[in-house]
Write an enzyme that holds these catalytic residues in place. Structure first.
Site, PDB file in Angstrom:
ATOM      1  N   SER A 174       5.814   4.037   2.500  1.00 42.15           N
ATOM      2  CA  SER A 174       5.467   2.632   1.694  1.00 42.15           C
ATOM      3  C   SER A 174       4.501   2.944   0.681  1.00 42.15           C
ATOM      4  O   SER A 174       3.973   1.852   0.117  1.00 42.15           O
ATOM      5  CB  SER A 174       4.818   1.949   2.910  1.00 42.15           C
ATOM      6  OG  SER A 174       3.712   2.480   3.364  1.00 42.15           O
ATOM      7  N   THR A 195       2.100  -0.246   2.576  1.00 42.66           N
ATOM      8  CA  THR A 195       0.809  -0.424   1.502  1.00 42.66           C
ATOM      9  C   THR A 195      -0.366   0.407   2.389  1.00 42.66           C
ATOM     10  O   THR A 195      -0.392   0.569   3.284  1.00 42.66           O
ATOM     11  CB  THR A 195       0.491  -1.816   1.376  1.00 42.66           C
ATOM     12  OG1 THR A 195       1.710  -2.443   0.861  1.00 42.66           O
ATOM     13  CG2 THR A 195      -0.573  -1.979   0.257  1.00 42.66           C
ATOM     14  N   THR A 204       0.797   0.650  -3.269  1.00 44.04           N
ATOM     15  CA  THR A 204       2.037   0.519  -2.509  1.00 44.04           C
ATOM     16  C   THR A 204       3.196   0.953  -3.081  1.00 44.04           C
ATOM     17  O   THR A 204       3.217   0.882  -4.643  1.00 44.04           O
ATOM     18  CB  THR A 204       2.379  -0.910  -1.937  1.00 44.04           C
ATOM     19  OG1 THR A 204       3.552  -1.016  -1.165  1.00 44.04           O
ATOM     20  CG2 THR A 204       2.491  -1.882  -3.065  1.00 44.04           C
ATOM     21  N   ARG A 232      10.768  -6.696  -8.854  1.00 44.50           N
ATOM     22  CA  ARG A 232       9.600  -7.535  -7.838  1.00 44.50           C
ATOM     23  C   ARG A 232       8.208  -6.744  -7.766  1.00 44.50           C
ATOM     24  O   ARG A 232       8.313  -5.422  -7.770  1.00 44.50           O
ATOM     25  CB  ARG A 232      10.449  -7.406  -6.588  1.00 44.50           C
ATOM     26  CG  ARG A 232       9.330  -8.178  -5.540  1.00 44.50           C
ATOM     27  CD  ARG A 232       8.849  -7.148  -4.656  1.00 44.50           C
ATOM     28  NE  ARG A 232       7.944  -8.126  -3.391  1.00 44.50           N
ATOM     29  CZ  ARG A 232       7.267  -7.517  -2.720  1.00 44.50           C
ATOM     30  NH1 ARG A 232       6.759  -6.248  -3.018  1.00 44.50           N
ATOM     31  NH2 ARG A 232       6.718  -7.829  -1.520  1.00 44.50           N
ATOM     32  N   THR A 264      -2.112  -6.114   3.609  1.00 43.42           N
ATOM     33  CA  THR A 264      -1.022  -5.343   3.743  1.00 43.42           C
ATOM     34  C   THR A 264       0.253  -6.067   4.583  1.00 43.42           C
ATOM     35  O   THR A 264      -0.509  -7.209   5.180  1.00 43.42           O
ATOM     36  CB  THR A 264      -1.138  -4.003   4.332  1.00 43.42           C
ATOM     37  OG1 THR A 264      -1.452  -3.980   5.884  1.00 43.42           O
ATOM     38  CG2 THR A 264      -2.154  -3.235   3.658  1.00 43.42           C
ATOM     39  N   GLY A 265       1.440  -5.855   4.371  1.00 43.05           N
ATOM     40  CA  GLY A 265       2.438  -6.810   4.996  1.00 43.05           C
ATOM     41  C   GLY A 265       3.479  -7.416   3.858  1.00 43.05           C
ATOM     42  O   GLY A 265       3.299  -7.081   2.904  1.00 43.05           O
TER      43      GLY A 265
HETATM   44  N1  GLY Z   1       2.142  -5.798   0.640  1.00 44.58           N
HETATM   45  C1  GLY Z   1       3.047  -4.893  -0.083  1.00 44.58           C
HETATM   46  C2  GLY Z   1       4.032  -5.635  -0.653  1.00 44.58           C
HETATM   47  O1  GLY Z   1       4.587  -6.581  -0.064  1.00 44.58           O
HETATM   48  O2  GLY Z   1       4.550  -5.325  -1.876  1.00 44.58           O
END
Ligand code: GLY
Length: 373
Positions: free
Chosen positions: A89, A220, A238, A248, A271-272
């Site tokens: 990640s 992340t 991340t 994105r 994070t998430g």
């Molecule tokens: N929290 C990392 C992402 O959604 O890119």
């Protein structure tokens, strides 16, 4: 030019040229009350971050607790998974977007100067967090993206790197082959599929089927630090949501979403699911709640309550956003540290750990407090 009037930009440059911005000692800052308006906490070095920050915290803890700089410390912490090919990640080994490109987002923020730098959609550079720091320190901008960010990194000597590992490529190929029954890509026949292919996602063992299905990583790494001189810094980095739409950008490089710190109130990170951290402005919201007197845990849980209500409203047009009980179907972990060095890690749903280091117990994992156990 960050929308500053030219006078302000020149004043800031004079401030930096005078050496004050470079030294940033407590005495120098005291001469500039606009830079820090509150007496900082003393001699309580503390770090907080996502679970995958623990290895880096262990590396830097002794030098940090002895008086190390908080920005140096958080960057060193997050560089560990950036270079770790096994972390799916972040950085090298991160899972790619839907077209097979690994694109990185990262940001850092420095409390004493209330400045930040970030990169979005950066390709072929391993240490996105260091490039974010260069954006902060070597430009008058807050965010560079895409090809411009890549050129900037190369101009500052960062080597071109292939970030798509063989392991990540195999997972991405498996995902593509299973995306549709009506396209021309076919998954291997059952007899040829490797069984028991397990991956470690933040300490949890998941199968290949899970990683290309409902457990696609939104990993992340975040780390915030409070130094012995009462200075805050934060960093988040991340490779973003696995198999995302090309272009994105998530919450990690968005100041206020993936991280925030303010000398007057504390530091926070997320994070998430990045879209939820952006929509709730989660890190800024936590710091503001702490400014108003909330503890780090209260601040984190209040933001998660907001995220829950926001997901319930979004479910009107995106039904998969909540489960049968109205709880968000996605994961979001928040980390907060107050002025006194008190810390908390909270999660939307039960389970999970975060990393913390303080004088009492040193670097370790603690359990996240779940809003929806
Ligand atoms: N929290 C990392 C992402 O959604 O890119």
């Amino acid at each position: 030019m960050k929308n500053l009037p030219v006078d302000s930009i020149l004043a800031r440059r004079r401030f930096l040229a005078a050496g004050v911005g470079a030294a940033l000692t407590p005495a120098a800052l005291a001469r500039h009350p606009g830079v820090r308006s509150q007496e900082p906490a003393k001699e309580r070095p503390t770090m907080i971050g996502s679970a995958n920050a623990l290895a880096g915290m262990k590396n830097v803890w002794e030098s940090f607790r002895a008086g190390g700089d908080p920005l140096d410390a958080v960057i060193e912490v997050v560089k560990v998974p950036e270079a770790n090919a096994d972390d799916l990640s972040v950085g090298l080994g991160g899972l790619p977007d839907e077209s097979g490109h690994v694109t990185l987002d990262a940001a850092c923020m420095h409390g004493p100067t209330h400045n930040s730098g970030a990169v979005g959609c950066l390709q072929n550079i391993m240490h996105a967090s260091e490039v974010a720091r260069l954006v902060m320190e070597r430009t008058d901008h807050c965010l560079l993206v895409g090809q411009g960010a890549y050129r900037f990194a190369r101009d500052h000597g960062h080597p071109h790197a292939e970030l798509l590992t063989d392991r990540a490529r195999r997972i991405w190929t498996a995902w593509r082959e299973r995306m549709s029954e009506s396209d021309d890509r076919l998954a291997p026949a059952k007899k040829d599929q490797k069984s028991g292919m397990l991956f470690d996602i933040h300490g949890e063992q998941v199968t290949l089927e899970e990683i290309i299905g409902d457990k696609r990583p939104t990993g992340t790494i975040h780390c915030s630090a409070l130094s012995t001189t009462g200075e805050y810094s934060s960093a988040t980095t991340t490779s973003g949501l696995a198999y995302k739409v090309p272009g994105r950008v998530g919450d990690s490089p968005i100041v206020g979403a993936g991280l925030y710190c303010d000398q007057e109130a504390g530091a926070a990170g997320a994070t998430g699911r990045g879209e939820s951290a952006i929509l709730s402005n989660s890190s800024f919201a936590m710091v503001e709640l702490m400014r108003q007197g909330a503890s780090p845990e209260e601040a984190g849980l209040e933001v998660l309550r907001r995220v829950t209500r926001q997901a319930q409203r979004a479910a009107a047009w995106q039904p998969g956003m909540v489960d049968g009980q109205g709880r968000p179907s996605f994961g979001l972990h928040l980390y907060a540290m107050g002025l006194d060095g008190a810390t908390a890690g909270v999660s939307l749903k039960g389970g999970g750990r975060y990393a913390v280091a303080d004088l009492e117990k040193g670097p370790r994992h603690e359990e996240l407090v779940a809003l929806h156990p």
